[in-house]
Write a protein that holds these residues in place. Structure first.
Motif, PDB file in Angstrom:
ATOM      1  N   LEU A   1       0.749  -1.266   0.092  1.00  0.00           N
ATOM      2  CA  LEU A   1      -0.078  -0.247   0.254  1.00  0.00           C
ATOM      3  C   LEU A   1       0.838   1.209  -0.138  1.00  0.00           C
ATOM      4  O   LEU A   1       2.433   1.472   1.413  1.00  0.00           O
ATOM      5  CB  LEU A   1      -0.844  -0.318   1.023  1.00  0.00           C
ATOM      6  N   PRO A   2       0.453   2.384  -1.381  1.00  0.00           N
ATOM      7  CA  PRO A   2       1.604   3.419  -1.158  1.00  0.00           C
ATOM      8  C   PRO A   2       1.767   4.116   0.237  1.00  0.00           C
ATOM      9  O   PRO A   2       0.872   4.527   0.868  1.00  0.00           O
ATOM     10  CB  PRO A   2       0.926   3.896  -2.623  1.00  0.00           C
ATOM     11  N   MET A   3       3.177   4.954   0.870  1.00  0.00           N
ATOM     12  CA  MET A   3       3.215   5.529   1.643  1.00  0.00           C
ATOM     13  C   MET A   3       2.289   6.625   1.724  1.00  0.00           C
ATOM     14  O   MET A   3       2.160   6.787   1.030  1.00  0.00           O
ATOM     15  CB  MET A   3       4.660   6.076   1.458  1.00  0.00           C
ATOM     16  N   PHE A   4       1.041   7.269   2.851  1.00  0.00           N
ATOM     17  CA  PHE A   4       0.571   8.598   2.907  1.00  0.00           C
ATOM     18  C   PHE A   4       1.184   9.368   3.852  1.00  0.00           C
ATOM     19  O   PHE A   4       1.278   8.249   4.754  1.00  0.00           O
ATOM     20  CB  PHE A   4      -1.317   7.692   2.422  1.00  0.00           C
ATOM     21  N   LYS A   5       0.618  10.282   3.608  1.00  0.00           N
ATOM     22  CA  LYS A   5       0.277  11.482   5.307  1.00  0.00           C
ATOM     23  C   LYS A   5      -0.049  11.022   5.453  1.00  0.00           C
ATOM     24  O   LYS A   5      -1.979  10.800   5.936  1.00  0.00           O
ATOM     25  CB  LYS A   5       0.700  13.135   5.007  1.00  0.00           C
ATOM     26  N   VAL A   6       0.144  11.341   7.531  1.00  0.00           N
ATOM     27  CA  VAL A   6      -1.024  10.786   8.235  1.00  0.00           C
ATOM     28  C   VAL A   6      -1.193  12.498   8.770  1.00  0.00           C
ATOM     29  O   VAL A   6      -0.371  13.694   9.608  1.00  0.00           O
ATOM     30  CB  VAL A   6      -1.173  10.193   9.318  1.00  0.00           C
ATOM     31  N   SER A   7      -2.698  12.766   9.058  1.00  0.00           N
ATOM     32  CA  SER A   7      -2.637  14.415   9.994  1.00  0.00           C
ATOM     33  C   SER A   7      -2.018  13.865  11.223  1.00  0.00           C
ATOM     34  O   SER A   7      -2.737  13.060  11.458  1.00  0.00           O
ATOM     35  CB  SER A   7      -4.671  15.149  10.029  1.00  0.00           C
ATOM     36  N   PRO A   8      -1.598  15.311  11.438  1.00  0.00           N
ATOM     37  CA  PRO A   8      -0.804  14.719  13.311  1.00  0.00           C
ATOM     38  C   PRO A   8      -1.891  14.859  14.327  1.00  0.00           C
ATOM     39  O   PRO A   8      -2.232  15.119  14.873  1.00  0.00           O
ATOM     40  CB  PRO A   8       0.221  16.333  13.741  1.00  0.00           C
ATOM     41  N   GLU A   9      -3.390  15.220  13.808  1.00  0.00           N
ATOM     42  CA  GLU A   9      -4.347  15.523  15.177  1.00  0.00           C
ATOM     43  C   GLU A   9      -5.363  14.212  14.601  1.00  0.00           C
ATOM     44  O   GLU A   9      -5.724  13.740  15.751  1.00  0.00           O
ATOM     45  CB  GLU A   9      -5.706  16.051  13.574  1.00  0.00           C
ATOM     46  N   THR A  10      -4.847  12.947  13.770  1.00  0.00           N
ATOM     47  CA  THR A  10      -5.257  11.590  13.771  1.00  0.00           C
ATOM     48  C   THR A  10      -4.490  10.765  15.124  1.00  0.00           C
ATOM     49  O   THR A  10      -3.160  10.608  14.588  1.00  0.00           O
ATOM     50  CB  THR A  10      -5.185  11.125  12.665  1.00  0.00           C
ATOM     51  N   PRO A  11      -5.090   9.996  15.845  1.00  0.00           N
ATOM     52  CA  PRO A  11      -4.234   9.309  16.883  1.00  0.00           C
ATOM     53  C   PRO A  11      -3.753   8.365  16.679  1.00  0.00           C
ATOM     54  O   PRO A  11      -4.803   7.933  15.547  1.00  0.00           O
ATOM     55  CB  PRO A  11      -5.364   8.827  18.040  1.00  0.00           C
ATOM     56  N   PRO A  12      -2.456   7.687  16.233  1.00  0.00           N
ATOM     57  CA  PRO A  12      -2.109   6.957  15.643  1.00  0.00           C
ATOM     58  C   PRO A  12      -2.219   5.193  15.532  1.00  0.00           C
ATOM     59  O   PRO A  12      -2.599   5.109  14.485  1.00  0.00           O
ATOM     60  CB  PRO A  12      -0.101   6.337  16.125  1.00  0.00           C
ATOM     61  N   HIS A  13      -2.592   5.171  16.689  1.00  0.00           N
ATOM     62  CA  HIS A  13      -3.908   3.755  17.482  1.00  0.00           C
ATOM     63  C   HIS A  13      -4.999   3.877  15.927  1.00  0.00           C
ATOM     64  O   HIS A  13      -5.421   2.921  15.775  1.00  0.00           O
ATOM     65  CB  HIS A  13      -4.279   3.298  18.216  1.00  0.00           C
ATOM     66  N   LEU A  14      -5.743   4.353  15.945  1.00  0.00           N
ATOM     67  CA  LEU A  14      -6.997   5.365  14.547  1.00  0.00           C
ATOM     68  C   LEU A  14      -6.053   4.565  13.685  1.00  0.00           C
ATOM     69  O   LEU A  14      -7.492   4.535  12.054  1.00  0.00           O
ATOM     70  CB  LEU A  14      -8.118   6.086  15.389  1.00  0.00           C
ATOM     71  N   SER A  15      -5.635   5.739  13.188  1.00  0.00           N
ATOM     72  CA  SER A  15      -4.835   5.923  11.680  1.00  0.00           C
ATOM     73  C   SER A  15      -4.084   3.825  11.484  1.00  0.00           C
ATOM     74  O   SER A  15      -4.289   3.865  10.591  1.00  0.00           O
ATOM     75  CB  SER A  15      -3.629   6.484  11.712  1.00  0.00           C
TER      76      SER A  15
END
Ligand code: NAP
Length: 347
Positions: A114-128
Motif C-alpha cells: 500500500l503506497p506511503m501516505f501522510k497522516v494528519s498530526p491530529e489523527t491518533p496513531p492507533h486509529l490511523s
C-alpha cells in the motif's frame, strides 16, 4: 533522554520459516547503522507497528509471491515520522504510514503493498493504523460492499473480538442487523456483549459452535463475515439462509498450517441456498478509502462505533505481540508502540 532516537537501527530479521506457530527462533535481533536515504527516498523513524496475522505468511520463504526471503527485515504496516527526505512531496517532521518494517528506521521510496501516505498530526496513531487503516477498510468494504446488508438480517462474524471482526460486527449493528460473534474466551465474549453491542456471542474454545448456532439462528444466517476459515466455516455453510453471503476476509486458522488442509467440506450448501461466497482485498478499494474513513469517523464521533486496540510497547516485544494473534490473547486490533515522534509535530 528516553525519547532520544537510537543511533543504531534495531531490527528484527526473519531467521527461519515458522513451523506452525511463530517462536523466538524464527526471529533474529540485529543492530545496524541507521540507513542513509538515497535520492527519491525518505528516512522514516518507525513509531508504531501494526501486527497482522498475514505476517506469518510473509515470513514463509518460498510461499506467496510477496513473501520475504530469510534474513530480511519483517515487513509491516507502520506509522512513523520523516526524519530526512530526498523524496519530493514529503517533508522532515511529517507523519506517514506505509509498509515499512520491524525496525527503528526505514529508508523507502514509499512504494509497496500500500503506497506511503501522510497522516494528519491530529489523527491518533492507533486509529490511523486500526479503524482508519486496512483493518477498518477491510471491515467497512467487507460488510457494506461485499455483504450488501439488509436491515433485520442475521450477521455472524468470526474473530469477532479482533481488529477487523470487532469493527465489522459494529458496522453491521449500525446497519440494523442482528449481530452474533464467534470468539475465544469469556473476557472477549463479555466485551462483545457489553461494549460492542453484539446481540449474542459464542466462545469457540469452550462451547460447541454448531449447537449454539442452531439455538441462536433457528432460521439460519444471512451473512457470515469470515476471518478465520477452517472448521468454523464448515459449521456455518449448511446454516446459510436463502441468498446467504459469505464474506471471505481472511483465514487466520489456516495461516499457521504447514500443510494446507483441503477446502471447505460443506461448500455445496451454497447450491441449495443460492448462496454467494466472495473475497475482498481491502487495498483494492483504495480510491474509496476517503468515503469509508468519513463514515467511520462519523460513527466514532456519534458514539455508535467503539474501536478497541490492544497495545504492546517496545520494538523488542514485536515477536511476542505477533504470537498473541495466534494464541488469541489480543482483544481488539493488536498494535505495538515503539516511540514518540523525535521531532516536534507542526500543526
Ligand atoms: N482481506 C483484507 O484485505 C484483510 C485486511 C486485514 C486483515 N485481513 C484478515 O482479517 C483477519 C483478522 O485480522 P486481524 O488483524 O483483525 O486479526 P485479529 O482477528 O485481531 O487476530 C487474530 C484472531 O484470530 C483468532 N484465531 C487465531 N487462531 C485461530 C484459530 N485456529 N481458529 C479460530 N480463531 C483463531 C483469535 O481470536 P479468538 O481468540 O477470538 O479466537 C485471534 O485473536 C485475518 O485473517 C487477516 O488476514 C484481511
Amino acid at each position: 533522554m528516553e525519547n532520544m532516537p537510537p543511533e543504531v537501527n534495531r531490527r528484527w530479521l526473519i531467521a527461519s520459516e515458522p513451523e506452525g506457530l511463530v517462536s523466538a527462533s524464527n526471529f533474529r535481533w540485529v543492530e545496524s547503522p541507521v540507513p542513509i536515504p538515497k535520492v527519491g527516498q525518505v528516512l522514516v523513524r518507525n513509531l508504531w507497528l501494526s501486527l497482522d496475522p498475514t505476517q506469518l505468511l510473509f515470513m514463509a520463504s518460498g510461499g506467496a509471491a510477496e513473501a520475504a526471503p530469510e534474513g530480511r527485515v519483517i515487513p509491516a504496516q507502520a506509522l512513523g515520522q520523516v526524519v530526512d527526505s530526498l523524496l519530493p512531496g514529503f517533508e522532515r517532521g511529517e507523519i506517514v504510514q506505509g509498509f515499512f518494517g520491524w525496525e527503528d528506521y526505514t529508508a523507502t521510496d514509499g512504494t509497496g503493498f500500500l503506497p506511503m501516505f501522510k497522516v494528519s498530526p491530529e489523527t491518533p496513531p492507533h486509529l490511523s493504523l486500526g479503524l482508519f487503516g486496512l483493518t477498518g477498510m477491510a471491515a467497512y468494504f467487507g460488510v457494506v460492499v461485499v455483504g450488501r446488508p439488509e436491515k433485520g438480517e442475521t450477521f455472524l462474524v468470526s474473530g469477532a473480538a479482533g481488529g477487523v471482526g470487532s469493527i465489522a460486527g459494529q458496522i453491521a449493528r449500525i446497519h440494523g442487523l442482528r449481530v452474533i460473534g464467534i470468539t475465544g474466551g469469556r473476557e472477549k465474549r463479555d466485551w462483545l456483549l457489553r461494549e460492542a453491542g453484539f446481540d449474542a456471542a459464542i466462545d469457540h474454545r469452550s462451547e460447541d459452535v454448531g449447537t449454539r448456532l442452531s439455538a441462536l439462528c433457528p432460521d439460519g444466517i444471512d451473512i457470515y463475515f469470515d476471518n478465520v476459515g477452517g472448521p468454523l466455516l464448515d459449521e456455518v455453510l449448511p446454516r446459510l439462509r436463502q441468498r446467504g453471503r459469505v464474506i471471505l476476509c481472511g483465514g487466520t486458522s489456516r495461516y499457521e498450517a504447514k500443510v494446507q488442509p483441503s477446502g471447505p467440506q460443506n461448500y455445496l450448501s451454497l447450491v441449495m441456498c443460492n448462496g454467494r461466497m466472495e473475497g475482498l482485498l481491502a487495498r483494492d478499494y483504495a480510491d474509496r478509502f476517503p468515503e469509508a474513513r468519513a463514515e467511520l469517523a462519523r460513527w466514532l464521533e456519534s458514539g455508535q462505533l467503539r474501536p478497541k486496540e490492544d497495545i504492546a510497547t517496545g520494538l523488542e516485544n514485536a515477536p511476542a505481540a505477533l504470537a498473541r494473534l495466534y494464541t488469541g490473547a489480543n482483544l481488539g486490533k493488536q498494535l505495538l508502540k515503539i516511540a514518540d515522534p523525535p521531532i516536534p509535530l507542526t500543526h
